[in-house]
Write a protein that holds these residues in place. Structure first.
Motif, mmCIF file in Angstrom:
data_model
loop_
_atom_site.group_PDB
_atom_site.id
_atom_site.type_symbol
_atom_site.label_atom_id
_atom_site.label_comp_id
_atom_site.label_asym_id
_atom_site.label_seq_id
_atom_site.Cartn_x
_atom_site.Cartn_y
_atom_site.Cartn_z
ATOM 1 N N MET A 1 0.813 -1.192 0.000
ATOM 2 C CA MET A 1 0.000 0.000 0.000
ATOM 3 C C MET A 1 0.860 1.260 0.000
ATOM 4 S SD MET A 1 -2.841 1.216 2.773
ATOM 5 C CE MET A 1 -1.700 1.436 4.107
ATOM 6 N N LEU A 2 1.988 1.243 0.680
ATOM 7 C CA LEU A 2 2.821 2.438 0.793
ATOM 8 C C LEU A 2 4.091 2.388 -0.043
ATOM 9 C CD1 LEU A 2 2.658 2.965 4.665
ATOM 10 C CD2 LEU A 2 1.346 4.155 2.912
ATOM 11 N N GLU A 3 4.618 1.203 -0.244
ATOM 12 C CA GLU A 3 5.966 1.113 -0.814
ATOM 13 C C GLU A 3 6.068 1.695 -2.207
ATOM 14 O OE1 GLU A 3 9.851 0.825 -0.465
ATOM 15 O OE2 GLU A 3 8.426 0.436 1.136
ATOM 16 N N PHE A 4 5.028 1.563 -3.045
ATOM 17 C CA PHE A 4 5.140 2.107 -4.397
ATOM 18 C C PHE A 4 5.267 3.625 -4.378
ATOM 19 C CE2 PHE A 4 0.627 1.670 -3.571
ATOM 20 C CZ PHE A 4 0.092 2.869 -4.013
ATOM 21 N N GLY A 80 -3.799 7.350 -8.121
ATOM 22 C CA GLY A 80 -3.879 7.097 -6.676
ATOM 23 C C GLY A 80 -4.983 7.910 -6.040
ATOM 24 N N THR A 81 -4.682 8.514 -4.921
ATOM 25 C CA THR A 81 -5.657 9.337 -4.190
ATOM 26 C C THR A 81 -5.148 10.770 -4.179
ATOM 27 O OG1 THR A 81 -4.553 8.695 -2.145
ATOM 28 C CG2 THR A 81 -6.514 7.456 -2.741
ATOM 29 N N PRO A 82 -5.375 11.502 -5.274
ATOM 30 C CA PRO A 82 -4.729 12.805 -5.435
ATOM 31 C C PRO A 82 -5.281 13.928 -4.563
ATOM 32 C CG PRO A 82 -6.205 12.385 -7.265
ATOM 33 C CD PRO A 82 -6.173 11.132 -6.435
#
Length: 150
Positions: A1-4, A80-82
């Motif tokens: 969830m965070l690494e990218f 993503g979640t801009p």
């Protein structure tokens, strides 16, 4: 969830600190997810560059260009979640001139893509503009050959 998100930042950091962005200034690099953590970490990268200069890295001649200037030449998409935080942070740090639309489709299910488009439409729009119109114009500048397609 965070690494990218961190992968994006790490990749740009590698390109900066190996001198690749300076070595290849004509490449229109495009990074996803609003540049990851770059809006928050570019100044930290600049501080590091000033302590450990990369002059001469990767065949670069002359002094290193400040990190914010190098990163500000890159292109970023909105995948993503801009909103409400990512794109405002990105445009504050680097401006709107290199912002593109991106959805992460097909990795994001259609319902997620639809929700993302809705969040962009519902977000506060740029002064005298819309995110859709702005990112369309930017894409037309980045890919001028596509302007004549019907």
């Amino acid at each position: 969830m965070l690494e990218f998100i961190f992968d994006t930042t790490r990749t740009v950091s590698d390109l900066v600190f190996t001198g690749r962005l300076q070595q290849y200034p004509g490449i229109p690099w495009v990074f996803t997810h609003g540049g990851g953590d770059l809006p928050l970490l570019t100044q930290r990268m600049e501080l590091f560059r000033s302590v450990v200069p990369v002059d001469g890295a990767a065949g670069v001649t002359g002094p290193a260009v400040p990190v914010p200037d190098q990163v500000g030449r890159l292109w970023f998409d909105m995948a993503g979640t801009p909103f409400p935080y990512q794109i405002p942070a990105l445009t504050t740090a680097f401006g709107r001139e290199h912002l593109l639309y991106g959805s992460d489709y097909c990795w994001t299910p259609a319902a997620g893509t639809t929700a993302q488009v809705g969040s962009i439409a519902a977000a506060p729009q740029p002064d005298g503009d819309t995110w859709r119109a702005l990112t369309t114009r930017n894409a037309q500048r980045l890919f001028p050959r596509l302007n004549n397609l019907t």
